[in-house]
Design an enzyme around this catalytic site. Structure first.
Site, PDB file in Angstrom:
ATOM      1  N   CYS A 263       0.819  -1.208   0.000  1.00 12.21           N
ATOM      2  CA  CYS A 263       0.000   0.000   0.000  1.00 12.21           C
ATOM      3  C   CYS A 263       0.863   1.273   0.000  1.00 12.21           C
ATOM      4  O   CYS A 263       1.449   1.612  -1.010  1.00 12.21           O
ATOM      5  CB  CYS A 263      -0.989  -0.015   1.169  1.00 12.21           C
ATOM      6  N   HIS A 353      -3.872  -5.172   0.021  1.00 16.22           N
ATOM      7  CA  HIS A 353      -3.548  -5.661   1.356  1.00 16.22           C
ATOM      8  C   HIS A 353      -3.627  -7.183   1.456  1.00 16.22           C
ATOM      9  O   HIS A 353      -4.698  -7.729   1.737  1.00 16.22           O
ATOM     10  CB  HIS A 353      -4.503  -5.039   2.374  1.00 16.22           C
ATOM     11  N   GLU A 355      -2.578  -8.817   3.834  1.00 15.81           N
ATOM     12  CA  GLU A 355      -2.736  -9.131   5.260  1.00 15.81           C
ATOM     13  C   GLU A 355      -4.159  -8.889   5.753  1.00 15.81           C
ATOM     14  O   GLU A 355      -4.431  -9.017   6.951  1.00 15.81           O
ATOM     15  CB  GLU A 355      -1.759  -8.288   6.093  1.00 15.81           C
TER      16      GLU A 355
END
Length: 377
Positions: A263, A353, A355
């Site tokens: 990001c 993302h 995660e």
């Protein structure tokens, strides 16, 4: 005492810098708050959204009509606090229903002083943001509600997101270590530009000892970790303000230390490679955004939260100060750059993302790719 409307609710207003006013009821804490109004299309994961440091100084509009059904638990926070400046919903849950819930969303917003507004036509509001772009805004509730002109004047006095240097406001003040789960295979220095808690957790599951460092860390602090790799985290604000982080990234590339960015970290790596960045019209925020891998043509459904992006075209190859590089991923909705990969140094990054705790998890194997990069090095 706060004024009460005819329906028994405390009146509130969302005021945009272009003069548009949306009326509703107070939700969460009462008072006033200023920030950039943006919309998030995720139907789940509001707790992760609210505690994501990348949302610092933003007023988040949830496009899903019903919010708060699962309440608030003590396990899903992505940081130690709520970071959004304000919160806008249409139909808040009256009573949460989930076995993990410890309290209601509105209770948590009040306890952390987050000013929100409910009963807003979020469909009309989202269309307005899409047509006119993300802009400065304010939420005013209770005694803070004033004449429209006065509230608009307060909004116009607030700083814009373009040119905002916010990473230092969300970064850890002291370095800390998240130990490897099981046998330690690698050691990674993670630059905290606004890191989410799930990132070190997923790295540790792969046998990585993660040293999370403050944003102001220099090369000496990086080398003191004796890292096998360097990670650039997500974070808020304008990447053009991050001269120190960009210079640090250049030094990492010069030393050929394997590097992975997510990001905001993708934008930092891109600028270190010579690419520019720009403010998007309304950004990408949600958990249902498609991304195409140029090398394989494979589509991943991803979680995203960014209002700035790298300049470039899908698949574009370019020369950088560190050798050949390529725009590796892009969003088919608007051709936004979603990833960069270096050919001559061990570095890559993505705009989305992997995660994302609330899902989707299509991109999770990118952490394994980072591991492979360190194995080769």
């Amino acid at each position: 005492m706060s004024p009460v409307g005819t329906n028994g609710r405390v009146p509130a207003a969302l005021v945009l810098e272009d003069g548009r006013v949306f009326r509703g009821a107070a939700y969460g804490a009462q008072g006033r708050t200023l920030g950039e109004v943006v919309f998030c299309t995720g139907m789940t994961g509001y707790q992760e959204t609210l505690t994501d440091p990348s949302y610092h100084r933003q007023i988040v509009v949830q496009t899903a009509p019903q919010i708060g059904n699962t309440g608030w638990n003590d396990e899903d926070d992505e940081s130690a606090r709520i970071w959004v400046s304000g919160y806008v919903v249409r139909d808040p849950a009256r009573t949460p229903s989930n076995w993990r819930s410890r309290r209601g969303l509105d209770d948590e917003l009040r306890s952390q002083g987050v000013v929100g507004i409910s009963d807003v036509d979020t469909r009309t509001l989202t269309r307005h943001i899409r047509e006119h772009g993300a802009m400065r805004a304010g939420v005013f509730s209770g005694e803070a509600v004033a004449a429209d002109d006065a509230m608009v004047a307060e909004v116009l006095a607030a700083p814009p997101m373009k040119g905002a240097n916010l990473a230092g406001e969300v970064s850890t003040e002291q370095s800390y270590v998240v130990g490897a789960r099981g046998e330690r295979r690698f050691r990674v220095a993670a630059l905290d530009l606004g890191i989410k808690a799930n990132t070190p957790r997923l790295l540790s599951e792969r046998g990585i000892e993660v040293h999370v460092l403050p944003v102001h860390s220099g090369m000496d602090e990086i080398l003191a970790v004796e890292p096998d790799g360097v990670f650039l985290s997500n974070g808020p604000g304008d990447p053009a303000t991050q001269d120190a982080a960009i210079a640090l990234t250049e030094q990492v590339l010069e030393r050929r230390i394997p590097l992975f960015g997510i990001c905001f970290g993708n934008q930092i790596l891109g600028r270190a490679l010579g690419l520019g960045t720009y403010k998007m019209r309304y950004g990408h925020r949600g958990i249902n955004i498609p991304v195409i891998d140029v090398a394989t043509g494979r589509v991943a459904i991803t979680a995203q939260n960014h209002g700035f992006a790298l300049e470039g075209e899908p698949g574009q190859r370019f020369d950088s100060p560190f050798g050949a590089a390529q725009i590796s991923h892009y969003c088919p909705n608007d051709d936004t750059v979603e990833g960069v990969r270096c050919s001559d140094v061990p570095a890559f990054s993505v705009q989305y993302h992997p995660e994302a705790a609330a899902g989707p998890h299509d991109a999770a194997p990118l952490f394994d790719e980072f591991v492979q990069l360190m194995e080769k090095a």
